[in-house]
Each structure stands twice: as structure tokens, then as C-alpha cells.
Design a protein around this motif. Structure first.
Motif, short mmCIF file in Angstrom:
data_model
loop_
_atom_site.label_atom_id
_atom_site.label_comp_id
_atom_site.label_asym_id
_atom_site.label_seq_id
_atom_site.Cartn_x
_atom_site.Cartn_y
_atom_site.Cartn_z
N GLN A 4 0.83 -1.19 0.00
CA GLN A 4 0.00 0.00 0.00
C GLN A 4 0.88 1.26 0.00
N LYS A 5 1.95 1.24 0.76
CA LYS A 5 2.87 2.39 0.80
C LYS A 5 3.51 2.60 -0.57
N ALA A 10 3.82 5.68 -5.56
CA ALA A 10 3.72 5.73 -7.03
C ALA A 10 2.62 6.69 -7.45
N ALA A 11 1.49 6.65 -6.77
CA ALA A 11 0.37 7.56 -7.09
C ALA A 11 0.79 9.01 -6.87
N SER A 12 1.54 9.25 -5.80
CA SER A 12 2.02 10.59 -5.51
C SER A 12 2.99 11.07 -6.58
N MET A 13 3.84 10.16 -7.03
CA MET A 13 4.80 10.53 -8.07
C MET A 13 4.08 10.83 -9.38
N LYS A 14 3.07 10.03 -9.71
CA LYS A 14 2.31 10.28 -10.93
C LYS A 14 1.63 11.65 -10.86
N ARG A 15 1.04 11.95 -9.73
CA ARG A 15 0.39 13.26 -9.54
C ARG A 15 1.41 14.38 -9.75
N SER A 16 2.61 14.19 -9.22
CA SER A 16 3.67 15.18 -9.36
C SER A 16 4.08 15.35 -10.84
N LEU A 17 4.18 14.25 -11.56
CA LEU A 17 4.54 14.31 -12.99
C LEU A 17 3.46 15.04 -13.78
N PHE A 134 7.75 3.41 -12.70
CA PHE A 134 7.42 2.00 -12.97
C PHE A 134 8.06 1.07 -11.94
N GLN A 135 9.23 1.43 -11.44
CA GLN A 135 9.85 0.63 -10.38
C GLN A 135 8.98 0.68 -9.11
N MET A 136 8.43 1.83 -8.83
CA MET A 136 7.56 1.97 -7.65
C MET A 136 6.26 1.17 -7.84
N GLU A 137 5.78 1.12 -9.06
CA GLU A 137 4.52 0.42 -9.35
C GLU A 137 4.69 -1.10 -9.22
N ARG A 138 5.88 -1.59 -9.46
CA ARG A 138 6.10 -3.07 -9.41
C ARG A 138 6.00 -3.62 -8.02
#
Length: 138
Positions: A4-5, A10-17, A134-138
Motif C-alpha cells: 500500500q505504501k 507511485a500515485a504521488s509521483m504520478k500526480r507530481s509528474l 514504474f519501479q515503484m509500481e512493481r
């Protein structure tokens, strides 16, 4: 809990991008096409983009180095690169592609060369950020 973390990071990083303008809504549309049957769909599409982009960049570099400069050919190559970038939602790269095309239309080779350096930098930054995502998503 650990998963979950990772997902939240990853969701936070996507929002930032998205917020920083590296990506646009097209990236979200790509993610909507991903499902359990094809869980790595977006990453695979982005990897194909990297492969195609490397070829576009190399060809544009060669065309910029060697005169006489064929602005119609340069514009066409950049048009293809822009379309490819647009398909994954690479917003900043796409913007640089458009500026390059404007310099082509003005037949300004120095402008083309300068914006191309910036474009390659934006592309490299996006590639690094997406690889981390993508590394975070895995």
C-alpha cells in the motif's frame, strides 16, 4: 501494508509528474486500458516509445549535423516524434517538438539545434522519472 505504501508513493509521483507538466491526461487514458490480463501494458507501451524515440532522436541529430538542411524532412521527422510522444502523454517533450517545428517553418537551423538540445534534456528527464515510477509500481 508495504504494498500500500509503494502504491501510494507511485500515485504521488504520478500526480507530481502531471502537476509539473511532464505528463498529460493521455498517460491516464493509457493506464485506464491496463487490466489484470495485461498488468504491464503502460510500461510496455512506454518501452516501445523509448525504442522509437531513440531512432527519431538519432535521425534528427544526423540531419541537423549534415548540411544542406532539409527543413521539410526535419519537420516530418519531428512530427513523427511528436506524435509518438503525444501517444504516451509526454507533454513537455511534445511542447519542445512543436517549438522545433516552428523553427523548421522559419528555416532557422540554429533555433532547431538549440531547441533540440532542450528537447533531448526533457526526454532524458522524463525517461528517468518514468523508470522510477514504474519501479515503484512493481
Amino acid at each position: 501494508m508495504e504494498n500500500q505504501k509503494k502504491h501510494q508513493a507511485a500515485a504521488s509521483m504520478k500526480r507530481s509528474l502531471l502537476d509539473q507538466g511532464y505528463l498529460d491526461e493521455q498517460f491516464i487514458h493509457l493506464e485506464e486500458l491496463q487490466d489484470d490480463a495485461n498488468p504491464n501494458f503502460v510500461e510496455e507501451v512506454v518501452k516501445l516509445y523509448y525504442t522509437d524515440s531513440a531512432r527519431y532522436i538519432r535521425n534528427i541529430e544526423l540531419a541537423l549535423e549534415n548540411g544542406p538542411h532539409d527543413f521539410a524532412r526535419l519537420d516530418n521527422m519531428m512530427y513523427q516524434f511528436k506524435g509518438s510522444s503525444s501517444s504516451i502523454g509526454a507533454r513537455r517533450v511534445k511542447r519542445q517538438c512543436s517549438q522545433f517545428q516552428e523553427y523548421c517553418n522559419a528555416k532557422n537551423i540554429e533555433g532547431c539545434k538549440n531547441i533540440f538540445q532542450g528537447l533531448k534534456q526533457e526526454y532524458a528527464t522524463l525517461k528517468t522519472k518514468l523508470e522510477t515510477y514504474f519501479q515503484m509500481e512493481r
